[in-house]
Design a protein around this motif. Structure first.
Motif, PDB file in Angstrom:
ATOM      1  N   THR A 167       0.830  -1.206   0.000  1.00 39.92           N
ATOM      2  CA  THR A 167       0.000   0.000   0.000  1.00 39.92           C
ATOM      3  C   THR A 167       0.864   1.255   0.000  1.00 39.92           C
ATOM      4  O   THR A 167       0.336   2.366   0.053  1.00 39.92           O
TER       5      THR A 167
ATOM      6  N   ARG B 244      -6.222   0.507  -1.712  1.00 42.36           N
ATOM      7  CA  ARG B 244      -5.016   1.202  -1.253  1.00 42.36           C
ATOM      8  C   ARG B 244      -3.736   0.665  -1.875  1.00 42.36           C
ATOM      9  O   ARG B 244      -2.662   1.231  -1.681  1.00 42.36           O
ATOM     10  N   VAL B 245      -3.816  -0.446  -2.615  1.00 41.28           N
ATOM     11  CA  VAL B 245      -2.623  -1.077  -3.176  1.00 41.28           C
ATOM     12  C   VAL B 245      -2.037  -0.215  -4.291  1.00 41.28           C
ATOM     13  O   VAL B 245      -2.758   0.289  -5.159  1.00 41.28           O
TER      14      VAL B 245
END
Length: 323
Positions: A12, A48-49
């Protein structure tokens, strides 16, 4: 049972000094006990990656001289496990939990929970879920798809474990933590479920991670028991924090490992810093030693009892890893 440790970066964002210290402790612990080590990329937090972060994390680990010697059957020798390639396993575990009545569909929003809950909470923990949707039973009608997550029914019996760093820990999950989600409303497995399924499937016997996740252990023990799985041993290490006492972040300056690599920093200096912060002697470790030799020497003296339970405070503006 063979001893197996694990490294589990989440892509992330960039890995920093705090991550490096945790990975090194996990590595030395595995080396000291003759355990194998796996690498797992925990990429199920899809919103969020970052697309570049997984590859960068692998390069950071290699730069630090950390290696792993267990991996999946595909992707080449000792390739990392990838959580998004393992969703069928999570779905099977979820089905088992549903059929056995351990979970229920929850349509509540975060605001709903904050409004309805009256129990206080501390730190990063949100309010205790008030049980609004918990009357649902197997066979009842499900809410509209995409409108609910699956929430685990926490028990009102004590969970106890002995942490290799923090010592004896006790909690009554139902009263102190409340019921918790194991999927998102999209249907994807959430962290608590995925990590339990993966650690069991990979035969992990020791989990080393930051002490900000200590509370999560009680939730995961609930899942291990509900799924009839054997839980690993845990070692929750103190976080690296800034001078304000808060966990290391951008506000404290740039401590990205990728930046140090780009600047030509010798990774052995970071390894020595992490060892000293863990109570290991660096007196007999020469700055001219190879990374492999350094790791061998630090692993030989590694002992969880040497590790302080206090957070490691650094001034990222003042710290230097130059020669």
């Amino acid at each position: 049972m063979n001893a197996i440790g694990r490294l589990a970066p989440s892509p992330t964002g960039a890995q920093h000094l705090g991550n490096a210290r945790t990975y090194l402790l996990a590595f030395w612990s595995a080396q000291a006990s003759g355990a194998k080590l796996i690498l797992r990329i925990e990429d199920i937090d899809s919103p969020r990656v970052k697309p570049w972060a997984a590859e960068q994390a692998v390069e950071d680990l290699k730069w630090l001289g950390i290696f792993w010697n267990e991996g999946p059957d595909v992707g080449g020798p000792h390739a990392p496990y990838i959580q998004t390639q393992r969703v069928k396993l999570y779905a099977m575990a979820l089905r088992q939990l549903i059929d056995n009545g351990h979970v229920y569909p929850c349509v509540c929003t975060r605001r709903d929970i904050e409004t309805a809950a009256s129990a206080p909470h501390a730190g990063d923990e949100g309010p205790i879920y008030p049980g609004t949707c918990s009357k649902w039973q197997v066979g009842d009608r499900l809410p509209e798809q995409g409108n609910y997550c699956w929430r685990f029914r926490s028990r009102d019996q004590p969970q106890v474990f002995v942490d290799r760093v923090a010592g004896s820990q006790r909690c009554i999950p139902k009263d102190e933590l409340g019921d918790f989600p194991i999927t998102r409303k999209t249907g994807e497995a959430a962290y608590q479920l995925a990590v339990v399924v993966d650690d069991d499937a990979m035969g992990v016997t020791e989990v080393v991670r930051g002490d900000d996740l200590l509370v999560s252990t009680f939730r995961q023990l609930e899942l291990y028991q509900a799924l009839n799985l054997r839980s690993p041993n845990f070692a929750h290490v103190p976080l690296v924090v800034g001078t304000d006492g808060r966990r290391l972040a951008k506000r404290h300056g740039d401590t990205r490992l990728s930046l140090y690599r780009e600047q030509g920093v010798d990774s052995r200096n970071i390894v020595r810093w992490a060892a000293a912060s863990a109570g290991l002697s660096i007196a007999e470790v020469s700055t001219s030693d190879s990374l492999e030799t350094m790791h061998d020497k630090f692993a030989a003296q590694f002992n969880w009892q040497l590790l302080s339970r206090e957070a490691i405070v650094i001034d990222s503006e003042a710290i230097s890893f130059g020669d």
